[in-house]
Design a protein around this motif. Structure first.
Motif, PDB file in Angstrom:
ATOM      1  N   THR A   1       2.203  -7.448  -6.143  1.00 53.61           N
ATOM      2  CA  THR A   1       1.617  -6.155  -5.778  1.00 53.61           C
ATOM      3  C   THR A   1       0.670  -5.766  -6.911  1.00 53.61           C
ATOM      4  OG1 THR A   1       3.238  -4.701  -6.833  1.00 53.61           O
ATOM      5  CG2 THR A   1       3.746  -5.451  -4.599  1.00 53.61           C
TER       6      THR A   1
ATOM      7  N   MET B   1       0.511  -8.354  -1.592  1.00 50.46           N
ATOM      8  CA  MET B   1       0.584  -7.147  -0.777  1.00 50.46           C
ATOM      9  C   MET B   1      -0.407  -6.090  -1.260  1.00 50.46           C
ATOM     10  SD  MET B   1       4.712  -7.233  -0.640  1.00 50.46           S
ATOM     11  CE  MET B   1       5.081  -6.325   0.831  1.00 50.46           C
ATOM     12  N   GLY B   2      -1.046  -5.415  -0.329  1.00 52.66           N
ATOM     13  CA  GLY B   2      -1.984  -4.365  -0.702  1.00 52.66           C
ATOM     14  C   GLY B   2      -3.205  -4.384   0.199  1.00 52.66           C
ATOM     15  N   GLY B   3      -4.287  -3.779  -0.267  1.00 55.09           N
ATOM     16  CA  GLY B   3      -5.512  -3.699   0.525  1.00 55.09           C
ATOM     17  C   GLY B   3      -6.680  -4.272  -0.250  1.00 55.09           C
TER      18      GLY B   3
ATOM     19  N   VAL C   1      -6.349  -6.645  -3.439  1.00 53.55           N
ATOM     20  CA  VAL C   1      -5.920  -8.046  -3.344  1.00 53.55           C
ATOM     21  C   VAL C   1      -6.801  -8.862  -2.398  1.00 53.55           C
ATOM     22  CG1 VAL C   1      -3.510  -7.639  -3.994  1.00 53.55           C
ATOM     23  CG2 VAL C   1      -4.183  -7.401  -1.608  1.00 53.55           C
TER      24      VAL C   1
END
Lengths: 440, 440
Positions: B374, B404-406, B409
């Motif tokens: 993350t 994980m993320g927007g 990443v």
């Protein structure tokens, strides 16, 4: 407990504010400067930080301080906390790590003892709070999510960061974000009650590993009127073990949690994206009243896949009433399926979708509608998306969409989401999410 | 049966070629012109199409024709098929719709009777064939997928289109695509045998609603050496009903299919994306040898979620051997989890990921590794991705990732996929896909 001042403080002191961009105390302070609140940096060693005069102690600040943010090394926290208490600051966010999660249980107990009834603490070992409606970012996450109606409480800061980042990329609005960390004082119950009162919040999402006060939590769940969606980790033995080494909180039997969620009418989901998908359905006021589904598709295969997925998830494909079949016969190509799924055939034009939808506008024999599309030769996905968005504004029942493909449906998907319709990547996933909302 | 000439014909006749861009006969012809094969348009009414001289009948073409594509109205198909047979064309693709799927069973029987042993038919009511390795597109889908090693057989043309479009957007390479339509002649068995021999194919995906010759299909499954992954729709009663109104083929009891897949060692999946995810694992030669998982994470929460998901899916989180713990103690921060998941703590730098991975390079106590991330304050997702890709080239066991993320990443995810590592959006989904590969 009234938590307005932690979500909307007038004056804030950042203890451990720093001018070094690599430090948490810098990031929080910089994020707070963007909030246009009264923000005071506190640091015994610095003179100016980002152009602001620095106080040696929180006690040196003139006037009331609503919220103190502590970002100093764990061992120093008790000393500065004593000053916060002497200054009579009602709320304190301790972002510093290095307490029970690292085995420093005595240090944590000391903090608990000091704070008791004197200041309300969020944390320690937490990311902080974000309130997009007030443009307030009391955290070291460096972006501001869009204003919206989903509140999110996370026991894991790292997961919180990932989900904030994801929400921003996917244009999902939040009413507030709270990272509770070790939760030595403020826990789920107080936060949920606040969010239940908060006029900006329509649905509450929780990522939970464990809860300290189970009974109080259950009472809260029962009293909260807004929908609560929970992702509870540490379900399995393996997960429990991992949860233990993460927060040192021994997760009790999963069955107990299951019972609490059921009695409290919280919806338990299995994945992070489900958490937000369901919250969005509530945020958009799109909860189906029951499990009766109507599917419209331009492709038989996806219709079959969706039928399977819906039945597996406990949803029901209602039969079409005779008069509806008759009306559809007049407007659809000869070989339409004459059944639910309403397969309007591969060469369906946007007008076929439009006419079919309009025949169903005031129908009452189903609870929600799912529109499937694959980009075939005659298909115009973007125009169908526009029809769908226009229809969604006219009808009272929830409309969901699943436009399958890649580049050819990208613009259509964008319009659908922008138009306030929930779009799912595949029917199976849609079925899982929708069933969580309607089947208790 | 040798199918080389249908996947790699030297000369092709398009019967029903059209100069009108709205017609299937136009799209197929235009797509074929790009193939740089010898392509002849056939149409009794037109003189020139896209600059090419048009033949009134396939019989007027000089020299051999390897493949005839028929795209005329259903009622005209028998007439042109007779000419195809007289011309001794070995393979015929009938894309025209309007046969048993529309209730025209007699017309379909007539076509079957005519073709018997004289020309091998794909279709009718199908999208066609695409062979990216020969840049051959005998279909009305208007793009060419990337060359690759996944073969895909679809009973639904509409679903085929959606998946082709998705594969292109996601940069997934195919060895061939076949839409079988009503499958009056060529069915799964012959195609699977061809793909098993085809040197470009590493894994075979099937979207199936029903199979005509169950016994032959089972024999084929048993004989084929390459991995076969099947999405079988029409599982449930509702799905069966929908499948019936789609292809008029009554799906028999799902249990029979289940038995066939199990005996034939085909992997049965639940969703379209799983179909391709698993095929990709095979295409990348990344099948885990067993169910022992090792997780590396910079965040406790996702570690717990992944542990739950893996156990639920029947995967096993192995204990870390003492010597590995000891070696990791030397390189990781004090508070690392000392356990599997290996939580290297939120402030993990790319070098921590690198060192941890290198300690595991030649380890044999697990079957595959899953790296979670993350985007926290100290994290550099892009650099971690680079380390991961470099490591993946050195090690023999499969490496999977879930960042994980927007936005934070996005670039990392791109590098991971480009580097030949399978990336999953969430741990739960990863667990489902991986378990399908290792647990028989």
């Amino acid at each position: 407990m009234n938590l307005n001042k932690i979500f909307n403080p007038k004056t804030i002191a950042v203890i451990g504010a720093s001018s070094s961009p690599n430090k948490v105390g810098h990031d929080i302070f910089r994020n707070l400067l963007d909030s246009k609140k009264k923000v005071h940096p506190v640091n015994p060693k610095a003179k100016k930080i980002l152009g602001m005069i620095v106080y040696k102690s929180v006690m040196d600040i003139k006037g009331k301080v609503d919220l103190a943010v502590i970002a100093v090394p764990a061992q120093t926290v008790p000393v500065v906390l004593e000053e916060v208490i002497r200054k009579k600051v009602p709320f304190t966010i301790i972002v510093s790590a290095g307490f029970s999660e690292s085995g420093e249980i005595e240090l944590e107990q000391k903090v608990i003892g000091l704070a008791k009834d004197k200041t309300t603490i969020l944390g320690p070992n937490c990311l902080g709070i974000i309130n997009p409606h007030k443009k307030l970012n009391v955290s070291f996450f460096n972006k501001m999510p869009k204003k919206g109606s989903i509140a999110f409480v996370s026991q894991s800061g790292a997961l919180g960061v990932a989900m904030l980042d994801w929400a921003i990329k996917n244009n999902i609005g939040l009413s507030s974000f709270v990272s509770i960390g070790n939760a030595i004082d403020l826990e789920y119950s107080e936060l949920l009650k606040h969010m239940d009162r908060d006029k900006n919040t329509k649905a509450i999402c929780i990522y939970m590993e464990s809860v300290r006060h189970g009974e109080r939590f259950l009472e809260t769940l029962k009293s909260v009127k807004k929908p609560i969606i929970v992702l509870k980790a540490g379900k399995t033995k393996t997960g429990e073990k991992a949860a233990f080494s993460h927060t040192a909180a021994l997760a009790t039997e999963d069955a107990i949690y299951e019972g609490i969620f059921r009695q409290g009418k919280a919806v338990r989901v299995n994945t992070l994206y489900q958490l937000f998908e369901i919250a969005q359905v509530h945020a958009l006021d799109q909860q189906p009243k029951g499990k009766k589904a109507l599917i419209i598709t331009n492709a038989g295969g996806p219709g079959v896949i969706a039928s399977d997925a819906f039945e597996n998830a406990g949803l029901e494909l209602v039969d079409l009433p005779k008069h509806i079949k008759k009306e559809l016969n007049d407007i659809l190509p000869k070989h339409w399926s004459n059944n639910n799924p309403i397969d309007i055939i591969g060469d369906a034009l946007p007008i076929h979708y439009k006419k079919t939808l309009n025949k169903l506008k005031n129908a009452t024999f189903f609870d929600f509608i799912m529109v499937l599309l694959t980009p075939q030769t005659m298909t115009n996905p973007t125009e169908v998306a526009k029809e769908l968005v226009a229809f969604n504004k006219k009808t009272k029942y929830p409309v969901f969409a699943c436009f399958m493909g890649g580049h050819q449906v990208s613009e259509a998907r964008r319009l659908i989401k922008k138009g306030g319709i929930l779009h799912f990547m595949e029917p199976e996933y849609a079925a899982q999410v929708i069933s969580k909302m309607v089947i208790k």
